[in-house]
Design an enzyme around this catalytic site. Structure first.
Site, PDB file in Angstrom:
ATOM      1  N   ARG A  13       0.644  -1.659  -0.111  1.00 25.96           N
ATOM      2  CA  ARG A  13       0.269  -0.369   0.391  1.00 25.96           C
ATOM      3  C   ARG A  13       0.812   1.564  -0.314  1.00 25.96           C
ATOM      4  O   ARG A  13       0.477   2.593   0.736  1.00 25.96           O
ATOM      5  CB  ARG A  13      -0.577  -0.036   1.521  1.00 25.96           C
ATOM      6  CG  ARG A  13      -1.937  -1.463   1.368  1.00 25.96           C
ATOM      7  CD  ARG A  13      -2.813  -0.705   0.372  1.00 25.96           C
ATOM      8  NE  ARG A  13      -3.827  -2.016  -0.099  1.00 25.96           N
ATOM      9  CZ  ARG A  13      -3.530  -3.284  -0.545  1.00 25.96           C
ATOM     10  NH1 ARG A  13      -2.726  -3.727  -0.817  1.00 25.96           N
ATOM     11  NH2 ARG A  13      -4.156  -4.795   0.362  1.00 25.96           N
ATOM     12  N   SER A  51     -11.274  -0.747   3.935  1.00 28.28           N
ATOM     13  CA  SER A  51     -10.574  -1.094   5.403  1.00 28.28           C
ATOM     14  C   SER A  51      -9.760   0.396   5.821  1.00 28.28           C
ATOM     15  O   SER A  51      -9.400   1.319   4.474  1.00 28.28           O
ATOM     16  CB  SER A  51      -9.114  -1.883   4.953  1.00 28.28           C
ATOM     17  OG  SER A  51      -9.551  -3.707   4.815  1.00 28.28           O
ATOM     18  N   GLU A  76      -4.961   3.890   5.842  1.00 29.56           N
ATOM     19  CA  GLU A  76      -4.697   3.565   5.078  1.00 29.56           C
ATOM     20  C   GLU A  76      -5.267   4.499   3.733  1.00 29.56           C
ATOM     21  O   GLU A  76      -5.607   4.703   3.147  1.00 29.56           O
ATOM     22  CB  GLU A  76      -5.547   2.021   4.736  1.00 29.56           C
ATOM     23  CG  GLU A  76      -5.123   1.700   3.309  1.00 29.56           C
ATOM     24  CD  GLU A  76      -5.581   0.652   2.663  1.00 29.56           C
ATOM     25  OE1 GLU A  76      -5.836  -0.663   3.640  1.00 29.56           O
ATOM     26  OE2 GLU A  76      -6.075  -0.345   1.324  1.00 29.56           O
TER      27      GLU A  76
HETATM   28  C1  LIG Z   1     -15.247  -0.938  -0.547  1.00 34.24           C
HETATM   29  C2  LIG Z   1     -14.249  -0.644  -0.742  1.00 34.24           C
HETATM   30  C3  LIG Z   1     -13.112  -2.027  -0.501  1.00 34.24           C
HETATM   31  C4  LIG Z   1     -11.760  -1.408  -1.032  1.00 34.24           C
HETATM   32  N1  LIG Z   1     -11.110  -2.473  -1.053  1.00 34.24           N
HETATM   33  C5  LIG Z   1      -9.736  -2.067  -1.569  1.00 34.24           C
HETATM   34  C6  LIG Z   1      -8.812  -3.325  -1.461  1.00 34.24           C
HETATM   35  O1  LIG Z   1      -9.030  -4.315  -1.572  1.00 34.24           O
HETATM   36  N2  LIG Z   1      -7.990  -2.979  -1.449  1.00 34.24           N
HETATM   37  C7  LIG Z   1      -7.605  -1.810  -2.045  1.00 34.24           C
HETATM   38  O2  LIG Z   1      -6.289  -1.287  -2.023  1.00 34.24           O
HETATM   39  N3  LIG Z   1      -7.704  -0.804  -2.154  1.00 34.24           N
HETATM   40  C8  LIG Z   1      -9.610  -0.834  -1.080  1.00 34.24           C
HETATM   41  N4  LIG Z   1     -10.138   0.631  -1.319  1.00 34.24           N
HETATM   42  C9  LIG Z   1      -9.549   1.601  -1.686  1.00 34.24           C
HETATM   43  C10 LIG Z   1      -9.462   2.387  -2.345  1.00 34.24           C
HETATM   44  O3  LIG Z   1     -10.624   1.633  -3.142  1.00 34.24           O
HETATM   45  C11 LIG Z   1      -8.640   2.433  -3.599  1.00 34.24           C
HETATM   46  O4  LIG Z   1      -7.696   3.128  -2.363  1.00 34.24           O
HETATM   47  C12 LIG Z   1      -8.220   2.578  -4.839  1.00 34.24           C
HETATM   48  O5  LIG Z   1      -7.165   2.692  -5.165  1.00 34.24           O
HETATM   49  C13 LIG Z   1      -9.139   4.728  -4.974  1.00 34.24           C
HETATM   50  O6  LIG Z   1      -8.902   4.917  -5.996  1.00 34.24           O
HETATM   51  P1  LIG Z   1      -9.841   6.002  -6.310  1.00 34.24           P
HETATM   52  O7  LIG Z   1      -9.730   6.976  -7.275  1.00 34.24           O
HETATM   53  O8  LIG Z   1     -10.826   6.482  -5.006  1.00 34.24           O
HETATM   54  O9  LIG Z   1      -8.930   7.313  -5.225  1.00 34.24           O
HETATM   55  P2  LIG Z   1      -8.945   8.835  -4.264  1.00 34.24           P
HETATM   56  O10 LIG Z   1      -9.971   8.068  -3.227  1.00 34.24           O
HETATM   57  O11 LIG Z   1      -9.867   9.304  -5.047  1.00 34.24           O
HETATM   58  O12 LIG Z   1      -7.519   9.241  -3.800  1.00 34.24           O
HETATM   59  C14 LIG Z   1      -7.453   8.624  -3.113  1.00 34.24           C
HETATM   60  C15 LIG Z   1      -5.454   9.193  -2.650  1.00 34.24           C
HETATM   61  O13 LIG Z   1      -4.261   8.814  -4.491  1.00 34.24           O
HETATM   62  C16 LIG Z   1      -4.501   9.806  -5.032  1.00 34.24           C
HETATM   63  N5  LIG Z   1      -4.679   9.958  -6.132  1.00 34.24           N
HETATM   64  C17 LIG Z   1      -5.367   9.938  -7.021  1.00 34.24           C
HETATM   65  N6  LIG Z   1      -5.495   9.978  -8.494  1.00 34.24           N
HETATM   66  C18 LIG Z   1      -3.874  10.579  -8.722  1.00 34.24           C
HETATM   67  C19 LIG Z   1      -3.098  10.500  -9.562  1.00 34.24           C
HETATM   68  N7  LIG Z   1      -3.779  10.034 -11.195  1.00 34.24           N
HETATM   69  N8  LIG Z   1      -1.844  10.751  -9.685  1.00 34.24           N
HETATM   70  C20 LIG Z   1      -1.623  10.721  -8.360  1.00 34.24           C
HETATM   71  N9  LIG Z   1      -2.156  10.445  -6.829  1.00 34.24           N
HETATM   72  C21 LIG Z   1      -3.505  10.488  -7.045  1.00 34.24           C
HETATM   73  C22 LIG Z   1      -5.212  11.725  -4.606  1.00 34.24           C
HETATM   74  O14 LIG Z   1      -4.458  12.001  -4.138  1.00 34.24           O
HETATM   75  C23 LIG Z   1      -5.425  10.377  -2.857  1.00 34.24           C
HETATM   76  O15 LIG Z   1      -4.566  10.750  -2.142  1.00 34.24           O
HETATM   77  C24 LIG Z   1     -11.636  -0.489  -1.186  1.00 34.24           C
HETATM   78  C25 LIG Z   1     -12.340   1.062  -0.704  1.00 34.24           C
HETATM   79  C26 LIG Z   1     -14.215   0.815  -0.976  1.00 34.24           C
HETATM   80  C27 LIG Z   1     -14.571   1.689  -1.001  1.00 34.24           C
END
Ligand SMILES: Cc1cc2nc3c(=O)[nH]c(=O)nc-3n(C[C@H](O)[C@H](O)[C@H](O)COP(=O)(O)OP(=O)(O)OC[C@H]3O[C@@H](n4cnc5c(N)ncnc54)[C@H](O)[C@@H]3O)c2cc1C
Length: 320
Positions: A174, A225, A315
């Site tokens: 992560r 998480s 996380e």
């Molecule tokens: C129901 C649920 C289940 C999940 N299960 C998992 C799992 O099994 N495993 C896991 O790893 N995660 C899991 N997650 C967490 C989440 O889905 C991941 O962290 C996902 O990658 C976040 O994507 P996002 O586009 O929504 O990012 P955001 O929440 O919008 O942003 C997260 C971070 O990424 C940065 N970011 C976004 N885009 C960019 C870019 N283009 N360049 C640089 N930085 C950027 C942002 O600045 C921020 O700090 C889960 C979340 C939910 C809601």
């Protein structure tokens, strides 16, 4: 002219950029929590995004980049500055290489690879959010992380567009270099996958999605998480020695195990609740606030610190 107005005028002059003033960030987060951003700007065009970063810098206002908002806790007061989102979402393949723009949905990327019979991302099925954020946070599940398949990442460092190979991304559990350099913005990346039977990959992905949907119902306002799992090698020796057999798997100890010892299941503050079936899952039951969410997280960390002697790390990422 006030800085926000000046920034708005600069951003509005950039072609292909959508600009919104006072954008309620609760609409952009899966928690459904967060006050307004002074300015929100998005585009699927690299040139426009680079120009927006330049305009933001010239205005002197703070900026933050978001993806799909599935891993964010935005403060109730919102964000005093500019929220930027890159929406380029093309995905294409050449042989075993897949190219993806950061704004593509991770789910669309997984589906694309599965349908083409390319092995490597199928265990990530059902993880919400964008492809770019998956690289940023090295998303993973079921023993695999996206870093295993990333060959190159193209990003903007605030001055120029650069490319890193896998080693330069410094992926860990992560973690990546992008998490340490929050001003760097991922535009696209390249994956190297292996040919496989599409039907077999589809069966794996569908099985995982079914289990995930039971744990995280699609309408649940949460971030998955809240806390990172812990690396067994990093635990204090006395804590590691007290772990019952079978708790540590593949060198990791679930944060949920420590949270359970601390009685986290079912804990709540206002409308923010810990699921009664999963101690590392916090959700907004309706009218939850970021203040209650932050307070509950702090309380759980303190309980685990006192009862188990370890420090949990979030996380989720905070904005504002
Ligand atoms: C129901 C649920 C289940 C999940 N299960 C998992 C799992 O099994 N495993 C896991 O790893 N995660 C899991 N997650 C967490 C989440 O889905 C991941 O962290 C996902 O990658 C976040 O994507 P996002 O586009 O929504 O990012 P955001 O929440 O919008 O942003 C997260 C971070 O990424 C940065 N970011 C976004 N885009 C960019 C870019 N283009 N360049 C640089 N930085 C950027 C942002 O600045 C921020 O700090 C889960 C979340 C939910 C809601």
């Amino acid at each position: 002219m006030p800085a926000t107005e000046e920034a708005r005028a600069r951003l509005a002059a950039i072609p292909n950029l959508t600009v919104i003033g006072g954008a309620p960030l609760s609409r952009y987060t899966r928690f459904g929590i967060g006050g307004p951003a002074d300015l929100y700007a998005e585009t699927g065009d690299v040139e426009a995004f680079v120009a927006a970063v330049g305009a933001a810098r010239a205005s002197g206002l703070p900026t933050v980049v978001i993806g799909g908002g599935t891993n964010l806790i935005v403060s109730d007061a919102g964000f005093r500055g500019i929220v930027l989102r890159y929406r380029g979402e093309r995905i294409w393949a050449s042989g075993n290489c897949v190219f993806v723009e950061a704004g593509a949905g991770l789910g669309d990327l997984v589906d694309f690879t599965v349908e083409r019979g390319l092995r490597g991302l199928e265990t990530l099925a059902g993880i919400p959010g964008s492809a770019g954020a998956a690289v940023y946070g090295n998303a993973g599940a079921y023993g695999h992380s996206i870093s295993e398949r990333v060959a190159k990442v193209r990003f903007f460092d605030g001055r120029e567009i650069r490319e890193f190979d896998n080693a330069a991304c410094r992926f860990e559990y992560r973690e990546s270099v992008f998490k340490k350099r929050k001003e760097w913005i991922i535009f696209s990346f390249e994956l190297l996958l292996e040919p496989a039977d599409a039907a077999e990959l589809r069966a794996t992905a569908e099985g995982i999605v079914k289990i995930r949907n039971e744990k995280f119902p699609v309408t649940m306002k949460c971030a998955g998480s809240i806390f990172k799992n812990l690396m067994l090698k990093d635990l204090p020796a006395d804590v590691a020695a007290r772990l019952p057999a079978g708790v540590a798997r593949e060198g990791k100890v679930p944060a949920a195990w420590f949270l359970e010892q601390a009685g986290a299941k079912g804990a709540s503050r206002g409308d923010i609740r810990v699921a009664d079936y999963h101690a590392n899952l916090i959700y907004n039951a309706g009218a939850g606030t970021a203040a209650d969410l932050a307070a509950l997280i702090a309380e759980l960390k303190s309980r685990v610190r006192e009862q188990c002697g370890i420090e949990l790390e979030e996380e989720v990422q905070y904005v504002g």
